[in-house]
Design a protein around this motif. Structure first.
Motif, short mmCIF file in Angstrom:
data_model
loop_
_atom_site.label_atom_id
_atom_site.label_comp_id
_atom_site.label_asym_id
_atom_site.label_seq_id
_atom_site.Cartn_x
_atom_site.Cartn_y
_atom_site.Cartn_z
N ASP A 64 0.44 -1.33 -0.65
CA ASP A 64 -0.06 0.13 0.34
C ASP A 64 1.09 0.81 -0.18
N LEU A 80 0.72 -4.48 2.80
CA LEU A 80 -0.42 -4.92 1.94
C LEU A 80 -1.78 -5.18 3.28
N SER A 86 -7.02 -0.11 0.90
CA SER A 86 -5.89 -0.50 0.51
C SER A 86 -6.75 -2.05 -0.28
N GLY A 125 -2.55 1.25 -4.96
CA GLY A 125 -1.14 0.03 -4.38
C GLY A 125 -0.26 0.39 -5.20
#
Length: 269
Positions: A64, A80, A86, A125
C-alpha cells in the motif's frame, strides 16, 4: 472476467527509485489509472525489461502507499492491508519470482477483483520488482536495494471529487493558501492562475506547485507573480481543475505596491 479499459500515464522514475534501478531495468507501465465497478475484475499484464548483460533475479510483491506532508509527492510504502485504501486480498499476481535473462524481459499477470460491496472511492497500491540480492556500494559496505514499481490508482463508481480552498494570503512575491481534499479519492493536481488588470486584460499567468493529497489531507499551494508585473490593483483568478467537469475557482483582488509588496484586498468564490 472483464478486461478493463484504462488510461496509462507513463512517468519513468515516479517512485524516486535509485538511478541504478532505472539503469538495470525498466517496466512498460509505471502508473496505471483505472476505473472499475463493484464486482468487476481488472486484468493487466506488465512487462519488466533487463537492460544488462547479466541475468536479474527479482522478487515481486505488493504494498500500500499514502502521500505524506507537505504533500509534494513523497510517499510512505506500507504492508498490504495497512491503509483504508488498500486492495487487501482483492489483488493477486504471478509470478512472485522473476528471472530476467540478459537483455531480456518477462511478464507479470495481475488480477484485481473489486469487492461487490465496495464503497471506497479509490483503491491504491504499488507492485514492486526488487533484486533479491542487494548490491554493495564500493568501499562502504552499504547495501543498495534496487527496485522499480508500478503504481495502481483505481477509482470506483463511489468516487467523490470535492475540495475547498481557504486562507489565501499574500507572500513576498505572490499568493499562497490551503487546498483541502474533501472527497474520497487521492488528488494529484496543479492549479493555474491568470492576472487581470482594471481593464480586464491579462497581465500575468502561471501555475501553482503540485499537490498530492489523500482524502482529508490539506496542503499549501503557492505561486509568485512575474517581476515584470507593474505596481497597481489587479484580480488573480486561480483555478484547480479536478477533471470530469469539476473545478475549484477563487478570485483574489490584490494590490502590488511600487516596492513590490503584495496585499490581498478581497477573495471571492
Amino acid at each position: 472476467m472483464i478486461k478493463k479499459t484504462f488510461y496509462i500515464l507513463s512517468v519513468l522514475a515516479i517512485l524516486a527509485f535509485s538511478h541504478s534501478a532505472s539503469a538495470q531495468m525498466f517496466t512498460d507501465k509505471t502508473k496505471l489509472e483505472l476505473k472499475a465497478k463493484p464486482g468487476e475484475t481488472l486484468i493487466e499484464n506488465i512487462t519488466v525489461y533487463n537492460t544488462t548483460k547479466e541475468k536479474l533475479d527479482l522478487k515481486v510483491y505488493w504494498q500500500d502507499f499514502i502521500y505524506l506532508p507537505p504533500y509534494d509527492g513523497k510517499k510512505d510504502f506500507l504492508p498490504l492491508g495497512t491503509t483504508p485504501y488498500s486492495l487487501g486480498d482483492a489483488v493477486t499476481f504471478s509470478p512472485k519470482q522473476l528471472i530476467l535473462p540478459p537483455d531480456g524481459n518477462a511478464k507479470i499477470n495481475v488480477s484485481i477483483q473489486i469487492p461487490e460491496a465496495a464503497q471506497n472511492g479509490g483503491y491504491y497500491g504499488v507492485l514492486f520488482y526488487e533484486k533479491t540480492e542487494p548490491a554493495i556500494a564500493p568501499g562502504t559496505g552499504v547495501k543498495i536495494v534496487t527496485r522499480l514499481g508500478t503504481l495502481f490508482f483505481i477509482e470506483t463508481d463511489w468516487r467523490n471529487k470535492s475540495a475547498d480552498v481557504q486562507n489565501i494570503k499574500a507572500t513576498a512575491k505572490g499568493l499562497e493558501g490551503s487546498f483541502s481534499n474533501k472527497g474520497n479519492i487521492f488528488l494529484t493536481l496543479k492549479g493555474s492562475f491568470y492576472v487581470l488588470n482594471s481593464d480586464g486584460m491579462v497581465e500575468d499567468r502561471g501555475e501553482t506547485n503540485k499537490l498530492y493529497l489523500t482524502p482529508g489531507a490539506e496542503g499549501t499551494f503557492k505561486f509568485d507573480f512575474s517581476d515584470t508585473l507593474a505596481a497597481g490593483t489587479y484580480t488573480a483568478v486561480i483555478t484547480f481543475d479536478l477533471k470530469e467537469g469539476t473545478s475549484v475557482v477563487r478570485e483574489v483582488d490584490f494590490e502590488k505596491s511600487t516596492d513590490g509588496q503584495v496585499e490581498v484586498i478581497a477573495v471571492r468564490e
